[in-house]
Structures are given as C-alpha cells and as structure tokens.
Write a protein that holds these residues in place. Structure first.
Motif, PDB file in Angstrom:
ATOM      1  N   MET A 265       0.830  -1.206   0.000  1.00 12.13           N
ATOM      2  CA  MET A 265       0.000   0.000   0.000  1.00 12.13           C
ATOM      3  C   MET A 265       0.863   1.253   0.000  1.00 12.13           C
ATOM      4  N   GLU A 266       1.989   1.192   0.690  1.00  8.20           N
ATOM      5  CA  GLU A 266       2.892   2.337   0.704  1.00  8.20           C
ATOM      6  C   GLU A 266       3.559   2.514  -0.658  1.00  8.20           C
ATOM      7  N   GLU A 267       3.957   1.402  -1.267  1.00  2.43           N
ATOM      8  CA  GLU A 267       4.595   1.467  -2.580  1.00  2.43           C
ATOM      9  C   GLU A 267       3.645   2.007  -3.636  1.00  2.43           C
ATOM     10  N   ASN A 268       2.363   1.675  -3.496  1.00  2.00           N
ATOM     11  CA  ASN A 268       1.376   2.055  -4.503  1.00  2.00           C
ATOM     12  C   ASN A 268       0.503   3.224  -4.062  1.00  2.00           C
ATOM     13  N   SER A 269       1.023   4.039  -3.179  1.00  2.00           N
ATOM     14  CA  SER A 269       0.227   5.152  -2.658  1.00  2.00           C
ATOM     15  C   SER A 269      -0.164   6.150  -3.738  1.00  2.00           C
ATOM     16  N   ARG A 270       0.596   6.176  -4.836  1.00  2.00           N
ATOM     17  CA  ARG A 270       0.305   7.132  -5.905  1.00  2.00           C
ATOM     18  C   ARG A 270      -0.305   6.475  -7.140  1.00  2.00           C
ATOM     19  N   VAL A 271      -0.472   5.157  -7.079  1.00  2.00           N
ATOM     20  CA  VAL A 271      -1.067   4.454  -8.218  1.00  2.00           C
ATOM     21  C   VAL A 271      -2.129   3.503  -7.708  1.00  2.00           C
ATOM     22  N   THR A 272      -2.917   2.969  -8.621  1.00  2.00           N
ATOM     23  CA  THR A 272      -3.974   2.039  -8.241  1.00  2.00           C
ATOM     24  C   THR A 272      -3.386   0.687  -7.858  1.00  2.00           C
ATOM     25  N   THR A 273      -3.776   0.193  -6.691  1.00  2.00           N
ATOM     26  CA  THR A 273      -3.300  -1.107  -6.238  1.00  2.00           C
ATOM     27  C   THR A 273      -4.099  -2.209  -6.920  1.00  2.00           C
ATOM     28  N   THR A 274      -3.406  -3.188  -7.453  1.00  2.00           N
ATOM     29  CA  THR A 274      -4.102  -4.297  -8.099  1.00  2.00           C
ATOM     30  C   THR A 274      -4.290  -5.430  -7.106  1.00  2.00           C
ATOM     31  N   GLY A 275      -5.395  -6.099  -7.202  1.00  2.00           N
ATOM     32  CA  GLY A 275      -5.674  -7.210  -6.298  1.00  2.00           C
ATOM     33  C   GLY A 275      -6.857  -7.990  -6.817  1.00  2.00           C
ATOM     34  N   ARG A 276      -7.163  -9.067  -6.171  1.00  2.00           N
ATOM     35  CA  ARG A 276      -8.286  -9.892  -6.610  1.00  2.00           C
ATOM     36  C   ARG A 276      -9.590  -9.131  -6.428  1.00  2.00           C
ATOM     37  N   ARG A 277     -10.435  -9.160  -7.434  1.00  2.00           N
ATOM     38  CA  ARG A 277     -11.715  -8.469  -7.388  1.00  2.00           C
ATOM     39  C   ARG A 277     -12.773  -9.395  -6.798  1.00  2.00           C
ATOM     40  N   LEU A 278     -13.516  -8.873  -5.852  1.00  2.00           N
ATOM     41  CA  LEU A 278     -14.579  -9.641  -5.216  1.00  2.00           C
ATOM     42  C   LEU A 278     -15.916  -8.958  -5.468  1.00  2.00           C
ATOM     43  N   PRO A 279     -17.014  -9.696  -5.304  1.00  2.00           N
ATOM     44  CA  PRO A 279     -18.342  -9.109  -5.546  1.00  2.00           C
ATOM     45  C   PRO A 279     -18.592  -7.912  -4.631  1.00  2.00           C
ATOM     46  N   THR A 280     -19.310  -6.939  -5.147  1.00  2.00           N
ATOM     47  CA  THR A 280     -19.706  -5.803  -4.320  1.00  2.00           C
ATOM     48  C   THR A 280     -21.114  -6.045  -3.788  1.00  2.00           C
ATOM     49  N   ILE A 281     -21.392  -5.490  -2.639  1.00  2.00           N
ATOM     50  CA  ILE A 281     -22.703  -5.647  -2.010  1.00  2.00           C
ATOM     51  C   ILE A 281     -23.292  -4.263  -1.799  1.00  2.00           C
ATOM     52  N   ARG A 282     -24.503  -4.063  -2.258  1.00  2.00           N
ATOM     53  CA  ARG A 282     -25.132  -2.755  -2.122  1.00  2.00           C
ATOM     54  C   ARG A 282     -25.359  -2.421  -0.644  1.00  2.00           C
ATOM     55  N   GLY A 283     -25.095  -1.191  -0.315  1.00  2.00           N
ATOM     56  CA  GLY A 283     -25.401  -0.718   1.029  1.00  2.00           C
ATOM     57  C   GLY A 283     -24.338  -0.949   2.072  1.00  2.00           C
TER      58      GLY A 283
END
Length: 284
Positions: A265-283
């Motif tokens: 997170m520190e290394e990528n503080s200025r860029v988008t961190t890539t990681g596994r995408r998980l489902p989003t939940i409304r609310g």
C-alpha cells in the motif's frame, strides 16, 4: 416471564406482530391472552407517556437480535452497550423518564434465544423498513434508528470490516497464495449475502441451510488481518486482545500478511493497487 413481557410490549405497540409473537411464545410454552372486549390505546395508558413506551418498545425489538458480537469484537466498555442504546433511543424520542431497563446480559441472551425466531425477526424488519415515512415523527425516527442499528450488526460486522479494510482498499492480502481458499470462501459468502433481499440483515433472515456462510473459520485469517487494520483506525477497541486469537488464526501468518499489506500500500500510494476483485454488495 420476561419473554411474555417483551412479546406483549411488541404486540401492544404494533398489533401486526401478534401472529409471529404468539407463534414464538407458543414454541416455548407460553400462551398470551389479549383483551378483545375493550380496545386499549397504548398511548393513553397513564403509567407511561408515549415516548417512554416507544423507548421500551425499541429496546424490546433490539432484544430479538444479536446486535453485538462480543466473541469476535472486543470494545472498551462493551458491557454498557445496552445502556448506551437506551440513552440513544431516549434522545431520539425525547424521553426523560427513568425507565427500569435494560435487563441483565443473561436475561437478554435468554430472551433473544427463546423469542427471537426467524419468523418474528422477519416480521419486525419488514415493519421497520416500511415505516420510515410514518406520519408519527417519533415512530419514523424510531424505525430509522432501529434499522440503522441492526444493519450490518452482529455476525454481519465481520463482512463489513473485511469489506472496509481489504476489499475497498484493494489490499494485496486478497491475492496472497496462503489465503486463496479463504478468499474463495469469502467470495461465495459475499455472493450469497448480495443476492438477499436485505443484505444488511442476512444473518437474521437467512435460512438454516445458509448459516454456514457466517462461520468465521472459513476466512479466519482474512478477518484477523482486517480486524487488526481496523484497530489501527478505531480507538474504541479494547487493546488487551490479539486479533489472530479471536478467530484462531495463525499469529505469524497474520503478521506476515499485515506487513505485506502496508508494504504494498505504501509502494502504490500514488497508483492504483491491483488485487483480486470480489463481488460488491449494495449498502455496505
């Protein structure tokens, strides 16, 4: 008996709860007798004013649900949680009366266990969700408060913490090979929660066959990491417990993943961190 008291209070304020409440009470061997000859308006009972009745009613509603999860979340002064919510209810409803609540923790647990059936909880939640715009401003305010308090509470707090600290931040922890199986389990659970009519109340309304989704042992390491991250930003936690110990995760593994999280997170503080995408939940 306290269960009869709680059931009676619920039905006195909302007669529509009667069938579900009677069924729950009958299931533990209690039969209530309701007055049929005289229609009593609860707000006219002289012993308590309307705001006091609504405070007690709100407390009785909360008794049906496992709002806190003291096994997994250790907060400072958590033994005062019921007192704090009653004070919040009194503030919301403009109540200044000295009320003889809350019950002790043992009685609260007994009431929730015996009276808090899925059917009654479902009836109560449906009522709350449909009364946000009630013409009585006190009832409207009460329903909004209770709905908010119950949302993502109890066992659901596990997923709100994981979502906040790992998923939203796109933490590299989710892509680490040592927790692949846990992330698979988490994804399955998030899909089940997201498919529910009221995701925020999944733990209260899901069927018995879906309860396995809530077993924290299925993602014990992820939860321990998320909990430790949350403690970094939330000073209300009791500082005397070890996050890994709460879910029986490996302290060494949790430590390594935390180091990995902060490093990336520190290394990528200025860029988008890539990681596994998980489902989003409304609310959430």
């Amino acid at each position: 008996m306290l269960c009869a008291y709680v059931g009676s209070m619920l039905c006195a304020v909302v007669p529509g709860f009667r069938n579900s409440a009677e069924t729950a009470l009958n299931g533990i061997g209690i039969k209530l007798r309701f007055a049929r000859e005289n229609k009593i308006v609860i707000s006219n009972v002289p012993e308590l004013d309307w705001s006091s009745i609504l405070v007690i009613f709100g407390y009785c509603v909360l008794l049906l649900f496992k709002v806190d999860n003291n096994d997994l979340f250790r907060f400072k002064f958590q033994y005062l949680s019921s007192h704090n919510r009653i004070n919040e209810l009194k503030g919301k409803l403009g109540c200044s009366s000295d009320l003889n609540i809350p019950f002790n923790k043992k009685d609260e647990y007994a009431i929730r266990t015996m009276l808090g059936t899925r059917n009654l909880r479902e009836t109560v939640i449906a009522f709350l969700m449909n009364k946000f715009d009630h013409p009585d401003p006190q009832i409207s305010s009460l329903c909004q408060y209770l709905s908010y308090t119950l949302s993502w509470s109890g066992d659901m707090r596990v997923f709100s913490i994981i979502n906040e600290r790992l998923i939203k931040t796109k933490s590299p922890v989710l892509s680490h090979s040592t927790v692949t199986a846990e992330v698979d389990n988490l994804e399955e659970t998030m899909k089940a929660i997201g498919a529910h009519t009221y995701p925020q109340y999944f733990c209260y309304l899901c069927s018995d066959s879906e309860l396995f989704h809530l077993d924290v042992s299925r993602f014990r390491t992820l939860f321990a990491v998320a909990l430790e991250l949350d403690r970094t930003f939330n000073s209300s936690y009791d500082g005397s417990f070890i996050s890994a110990g709460v879910s029986n995760a490996s302290c060494m593994e949790v430590k390594k993943l935390l180091e990995r999280h902060w490093e990336v997170m520190e290394e990528n503080s200025r860029v988008t961190t890539t990681g596994r995408r998980l489902p989003t939940i409304r609310g959430i």
